[in-house]
Design an enzyme around this catalytic site. Sequence first.
Site, short mmCIF file in Angstrom:
data_model
loop_
_atom_site.label_atom_id
_atom_site.label_comp_id
_atom_site.label_asym_id
_atom_site.label_seq_id
_atom_site.Cartn_x
_atom_site.Cartn_y
_atom_site.Cartn_z
N GLU A 44 0.84 -1.20 0.00
CA GLU A 44 0.00 0.00 0.00
C GLU A 44 0.87 1.25 0.00
O GLU A 44 0.58 2.22 -0.70
CB GLU A 44 -0.93 -0.02 1.22
CG GLU A 44 -1.88 1.16 1.30
CD GLU A 44 -1.32 2.30 2.13
OE1 GLU A 44 -1.58 3.47 1.82
OE2 GLU A 44 -0.60 2.00 3.10
N ASP A 48 0.67 3.81 -3.13
CA ASP A 48 0.26 5.21 -2.92
C ASP A 48 1.13 6.15 -3.74
O ASP A 48 0.63 7.08 -4.38
CB ASP A 48 0.37 5.53 -1.42
CG ASP A 48 0.10 7.00 -1.13
OD1 ASP A 48 -1.06 7.42 -1.25
OD2 ASP A 48 1.06 7.73 -0.80
N ASP A 117 -6.91 1.18 0.78
CA ASP A 117 -5.55 0.67 0.98
C ASP A 117 -5.27 -0.54 0.09
O ASP A 117 -4.17 -0.67 -0.46
CB ASP A 117 -5.34 0.28 2.46
CG ASP A 117 -5.26 1.50 3.36
OD1 ASP A 117 -5.16 2.62 2.86
OD2 ASP A 117 -5.30 1.31 4.60
N GLU A 120 -4.59 0.55 -3.52
CA GLU A 120 -3.23 1.05 -3.67
C GLU A 120 -2.23 -0.10 -3.63
O GLU A 120 -1.23 -0.10 -4.37
CB GLU A 120 -2.91 2.08 -2.59
CG GLU A 120 -3.67 3.39 -2.77
CD GLU A 120 -3.36 4.42 -1.72
OE1 GLU A 120 -3.42 5.63 -2.03
OE2 GLU A 120 -3.05 4.03 -0.58
#
Length: 230
Positions: A44, A48, A117, A120
Amino acid sequence: MHSNRKFLLDTFCERLGYIFKRSELLQEALTHRSHTGVNNERLEFLGDAILNCAIAGLVFRSFPDVPEGHLSRLRASFVNQRALSELALSLQMDKIIRLGEGELKSGGSHRSSILADAFEAILGAIYLDSDYTHAEIVVKRLYLPLIEKVDLNGHGKDPKTLLQEFLQSQKLALPEYTVVTTAGKAHKQWFTVECLIPMFNIRTIGEGTSRRGAEQEAAKLAYQEVCFYH
């Protein structure tokens, strides 16, 4: 792997537009920290950064005449938790995310933070499975339909603000919001809110896990009606 889960994962990859060479990366990306074994937090973190970079490039190229400040707001609106969780749900990630028993029972598969989350993390997994270009292709494929619908005059503003600004521009009274019902326990409530605009005889109903969320949903429906009416 259970045949039904394999089918769900294969279907997910088809929707995503990417087939994993290393299936263990896909499994890791879909594993919440409440589940046993390796979880998706590191992926994650990676995803991101990849998403922000890909979206920055996408909005930069898609809106050549838009200044930096507006580009930043556009990017933020595309990568916030709500936007990511909606994308995750459109990919039906709620059906394949792996959660611990407690999270599963409390409805974690539909929790915005968990879904965002995991989305990502999927991008981070794609990057490790291949490269940045493949991750960027997936982002473009998912986001271009959203980019094409952007209204630069109203983008980044929430429905309540848009509705309020429209009514003020017409010198009309602001809408009235009323909580119709509140259901569920304190930690997991469900709100139903009415938005009333007497001038147009418009009454819409919004629902959500918070009063604000329900008001926004009611405002969104009212805004659509009032613009059509006007």
